[in-house]
Design a protein around this motif. Structure first.
Motif, PDB file in Angstrom:
ATOM      1  N   ASP A 130      26.690 -21.394  25.913  1.00 54.10           N
ATOM      2  CA  ASP A 130      27.037 -22.771  25.544  1.00 54.10           C
ATOM      3  C   ASP A 130      28.545 -23.009  25.681  1.00 54.10           C
ATOM      4  N   ALA A 131      29.335 -22.041  25.219  1.00 60.34           N
ATOM      5  CA  ALA A 131      30.788 -22.190  25.285  1.00 60.34           C
ATOM      6  C   ALA A 131      31.279 -22.207  26.730  1.00 60.34           C
ATOM      7  N   ALA A 132      30.621 -21.432  27.588  1.00 60.12           N
ATOM      8  CA  ALA A 132      31.012 -21.412  29.000  1.00 60.12           C
ATOM      9  C   ALA A 132      30.825 -22.782  29.638  1.00 60.12           C
ATOM     10  N   ALA A 133      29.727 -23.453  29.290  1.00 58.18           N
ATOM     11  CA  ALA A 133      29.480 -24.780  29.850  1.00 58.18           C
ATOM     12  C   ALA A 133      30.573 -25.761  29.439  1.00 58.18           C
ATOM     13  N   ILE A 134      31.073 -25.633  28.217  1.00 61.19           N
ATOM     14  CA  ILE A 134      32.134 -26.519  27.737  1.00 61.19           C
ATOM     15  C   ILE A 134      33.468 -26.155  28.385  1.00 61.19           C
ATOM     16  N   ALA A 135      33.745 -24.840  28.503  1.00 61.68           N
ATOM     17  CA  ALA A 135      35.011 -24.400  29.082  1.00 61.68           C
ATOM     18  C   ALA A 135      35.127 -24.789  30.554  1.00 61.68           C
ATOM     19  N   ARG A 136      34.023 -24.919  31.237  1.00 55.71           N
ATOM     20  CA  ARG A 136      34.079 -25.328  32.647  1.00 55.71           C
ATOM     21  C   ARG A 136      34.668 -26.723  32.810  1.00 55.71           C
ATOM     22  N   ASP A 137      34.617 -27.521  31.733  1.00 54.58           N
ATOM     23  CA  ASP A 137      35.212 -28.858  31.755  1.00 54.58           C
ATOM     24  C   ASP A 137      36.652 -28.838  31.259  1.00 54.58           C
ATOM     25  N   ASN A 138      37.273 -27.667  31.332  1.00 55.70           N
ATOM     26  CA  ASN A 138      38.698 -27.482  31.014  1.00 55.70           C
ATOM     27  C   ASN A 138      39.020 -27.567  29.530  1.00 55.70           C
ATOM     28  N   TYR A 139      38.014 -27.357  28.679  1.00 55.23           N
ATOM     29  CA  TYR A 139      38.299 -27.198  27.254  1.00 55.23           C
ATOM     30  C   TYR A 139      38.594 -25.731  26.959  1.00 55.23           C
ATOM     31  N   LEU A 140      39.473 -25.490  26.011  1.00 54.75           N
ATOM     32  CA  LEU A 140      39.771 -24.148  25.525  1.00 54.75           C
ATOM     33  C   LEU A 140      38.972 -23.962  24.244  1.00 54.75           C
ATOM     34  N   VAL A 141      37.938 -23.164  24.330  1.00 52.16           N
ATOM     35  CA  VAL A 141      36.914 -23.119  23.285  1.00 52.16           C
ATOM     36  C   VAL A 141      37.118 -21.910  22.383  1.00 52.16           C
ATOM     37  N   THR A 142      37.095 -22.157  21.082  1.00 49.41           N
ATOM     38  CA  THR A 142      37.095 -21.072  20.113  1.00 49.41           C
ATOM     39  C   THR A 142      35.752 -21.028  19.408  1.00 49.41           C
ATOM     40  N   PHE A 143      35.357 -19.849  18.978  1.00 54.72           N
ATOM     41  CA  PHE A 143      34.110 -19.681  18.234  1.00 54.72           C
ATOM     42  C   PHE A 143      34.434 -19.813  16.753  1.00 54.72           C
ATOM     43  N   GLY A 144      33.879 -20.837  16.110  1.00 57.93           N
ATOM     44  CA  GLY A 144      34.100 -21.045  14.685  1.00 57.93           C
ATOM     45  C   GLY A 144      32.925 -20.528  13.877  1.00 57.93           C
ATOM     46  N   ILE A 145      33.194 -19.695  12.903  1.00 51.29           N
ATOM     47  CA  ILE A 145      32.139 -19.109  12.069  1.00 51.29           C
ATOM     48  C   ILE A 145      31.884 -20.007  10.870  1.00 51.29           C
ATOM     49  N   GLU A 146      30.629 -20.416  10.676  1.00 55.63           N
ATOM     50  CA  GLU A 146      30.304 -21.247   9.518  1.00 55.63           C
ATOM     51  C   GLU A 146      30.564 -20.443   8.248  1.00 55.63           C
ATOM     52  N   PRO A 147      31.441 -20.930   7.359  1.00 54.87           N
ATOM     53  CA  PRO A 147      31.810 -20.147   6.175  1.00 54.87           C
ATOM     54  C   PRO A 147      30.661 -20.046   5.178  1.00 54.87           C
ATOM     55  N   THR A 148      30.536 -18.873   4.580  1.00 60.52           N
ATOM     56  CA  THR A 148      29.502 -18.645   3.564  1.00 60.52           C
ATOM     57  C   THR A 148      30.092 -18.550   2.170  1.00 60.52           C
ATOM     58  N   GLU A 149      31.423 -18.500   2.096  1.00 57.38           N
ATOM     59  CA  GLU A 149      32.119 -18.418   0.819  1.00 57.38           C
ATOM     60  C   GLU A 149      33.541 -18.931   1.024  1.00 57.38           C
ATOM     61  N   PRO A 150      34.243 -19.263  -0.044  1.00 57.02           N
ATOM     62  CA  PRO A 150      35.625 -19.754   0.091  1.00 57.02           C
ATOM     63  C   PRO A 150      36.596 -18.607   0.335  1.00 57.02           C
ATOM     64  N   HIS A 151      36.501 -17.991   1.472  1.00 58.27           N
ATOM     65  CA  HIS A 151      37.289 -16.804   1.805  1.00 58.27           C
ATOM     66  C   HIS A 151      38.747 -17.201   2.048  1.00 58.27           C
ATOM     67  N   THR A 152      39.668 -16.452   1.461  1.00 63.74           N
ATOM     68  CA  THR A 152      41.093 -16.758   1.632  1.00 63.74           C
ATOM     69  C   THR A 152      41.763 -15.848   2.653  1.00 63.74           C
ATOM     70  N   GLY A 153      41.010 -14.955   3.282  1.00 67.23           N
ATOM     71  CA  GLY A 153      41.589 -14.034   4.237  1.00 67.23           C
ATOM     72  C   GLY A 153      41.493 -14.487   5.677  1.00 67.23           C
TER      73      GLY A 153
END
Length: 473
Positions: A130-153
């Motif tokens: 999925d990210a490759a399809a978006i990056a082909r349109d010249n976007y710089l894509v990062t993978f964002g992890i859905e948070p499961t807790e209010p992590h401060t690290g």
């Protein structure tokens, strides 16, 4: 349009000490499963479409280690790039982008840390595609992890407008590691993601944006690659040019400045960066008392503890909320809530010049390994294993003599003017100052016991005359 994985093998081995060390960071450890973390990183690429051989970024000290670990799982990198010094991720990715663009102007980069755990590899493959399809349109894509807790690290990413693809958004802003209250607010709002450090980028687009926002990094990366040298399977970047690169992460250099940053929501990935022993404990199976016990461990009235025995039996009685990690030469005991502070122990080791922050008792070399067995005043004993067809350097020592006893296999020994062929239970003596070399001409590993005696027994008392691995002084 091929995807060129970029596997980043850096790290200083502080957060998971005593197993992870400066010369043997956590990506080379078997922490979860039968393969090391770097092997897992390379193998999970098998499910991604149109993937080229990976580009690996590491340093000269770890070059044979990463090459051997990938070879053992039948992974052949397209390049292993050796950084003369660490300069964070933006210069490393720039070099990888320049290499990938040599193969194709439309090459995509998938930038991956080598020390993360991902439980759901099928989901990883889907998100990568999925990210490759978006990056082909010249976007710089990062993978964002859905948070499961209010992590401060972790750093956070706030998503903006959708990109038409389910779970894909423009990046509204990047946020530094927050305090607890701020992290609670992010979790409640719901459109924030943990910054995983994984990216999908078109090489040409990244280089264009890097040139716009951090032109000096691009300039010095180009010079470092142009002046690089080939050493067997390795590309050694020019030290002077690379040293002039500003040390900046890809986030600071490009992602936080570009208008083309996008985020893919990585739900259900089972991602963990194993940033501490506590984080590793959370993904291990636990017993009814909440204990994760690995190795030869005995407990009595113990709860909520992570205990790992690598070499000896470890027994605990009447304790709770501990992290206990045993290795051949060090034992860590910490409260689970203080596991992050292990780095302060590493700082103490470094300040006092102790080797336990850098090496294990067993040390890997391109020809095999050696392990300290015993030592005392003016002597030490090592177990040496030499891989079939491999040899140590032609060398001599100023301060020590050596006795070699073959335990298994066959040894060809160059001892001054003599050439000896030794089999099991045979031995030889190397006097102080005599030029010598050890080879394994056989088909099985050569194992021997080495007894060193002398006034100084440090590893730096080696004068090399010839070496198959480019280590001649």
């Amino acid at each position: 349009m091929n995807i060129h994985p970029v596997i980043l093998c850096g790290g200083n081995g502080t957060r998971l000490w005593p197993m992870s060390r400066g010369g043997y960071p956590k990506q080379y450890l078997k922490l979860t499963g039968e393969n090391t973390l770097v092997q897992q990183t390379a193998l999970r690429l098998n499910g991604v479409r149109n993937v080229a051989s990976p580009i690996v970024i590491t340093n000269a000290e770890q070059r044979f280690l990463v090459a051997e670990q990938l070879r053992s799982v039948d992974i052949t990198p397209s390049s292993i790039v050796l950084e003369p010094m660490g300069r964070n991720t933006a210069p490393a990715v720039a070099v990888a982008a320049l290499l990938a663009r040599q193969q194709s102007d439309d090459a995509l980069l998938m930038v991956l840390p080598s020390d993360h755990v991902i439980a759901n590899e099928a989901m990883f493959a889907k998100l990568a595609n999925d990210a490759a399809a978006i990056a082909r349109d010249n976007y710089l894509v990062t993978f964002g992890i859905e948070p499961t807790e209010p992590h401060t690290g972790y750093g956070y990413i706030r998503s903006g407008a959708g990109l038409g693809s389910d779970g894909a958004y423009l990046v509204d802003r990047f946020v530094e590691k927050p305090d607890s209250a701020t992290a609670q607010g992010f979790l409640k709002e719901g459109n924030y993601y943990w910054n995983s450090g994984m990216f999908m980028l078109k090489a040409a687009t990244y280089l264009e944006e890097l040139g716009r926002h951090e032109p000096e990094i691009l300039k010095q990366a180009e010079l470092a690659l142009q002046a690089s040298t080939r050493d067997a399977d390795f590309i050694r970047l020019d030290a002077q040019a690379f040293a002039a690169c500003p040390s900046i992460s890809i986030d600071y250099a490009v992602m936080e400045k570009t208008e083309q940053a996008a985020v893919v929501a990585a739900a259900g990935l089972g991602w963990n960066d194993i940033g501490s022993w506590t984080a590793l404990a959370e993904i291990e199976a636990s017993d009814e008392q909440g204990n994760a016990l690995l190795g030869d461990v005995l407990t009595e009235d113990v709860s909520n503890s992570y205990v790992r025995a690598e070499h000896r039996m470890v027994a605990l009685v009447g304790v709770e909320n501990l992290v206990v990690v045993e290795t051949a030469d060090a034992v860590l005991v910490a409260h689970r809530d203080r596991a992050q502070d292990v780095k302060k122990i590493v700082e103490q080791l470094n300040e006092s010049g102790r080797h336990e922050s850098v090496t294990h008792r067993k040390v890997f070399r391109p020809w095999g390994s050696y392990e300290g067995i015993d030592q005392g005043d003016r002597f030490q004993v090592k177990r040496i294993v030499v891989k079939p067809g491999s040899s140590l350097s032609l060398q001599m020592h100023h301060h020590r003599a050596e006795h070699w006893i073959v335990v298994r296999g066959t040894a060809r020994v160059f001892n001054g003017d003599q050439v000896l062929l030794l089999s099991e239970n045979q031995s030889t003596y190397i006097p102080l100052g005599v030029t010598h070399r050890l080879e394994n001409p056989g088909k099985i590993p050569l194992e021997l016991i080495e007894v060193q005696s002398g006034t100084y027994l440090g590893e730096d008392d080696i004068v090399r005359f010839e070496d198959n691995y480019g280590r001649v002084q």
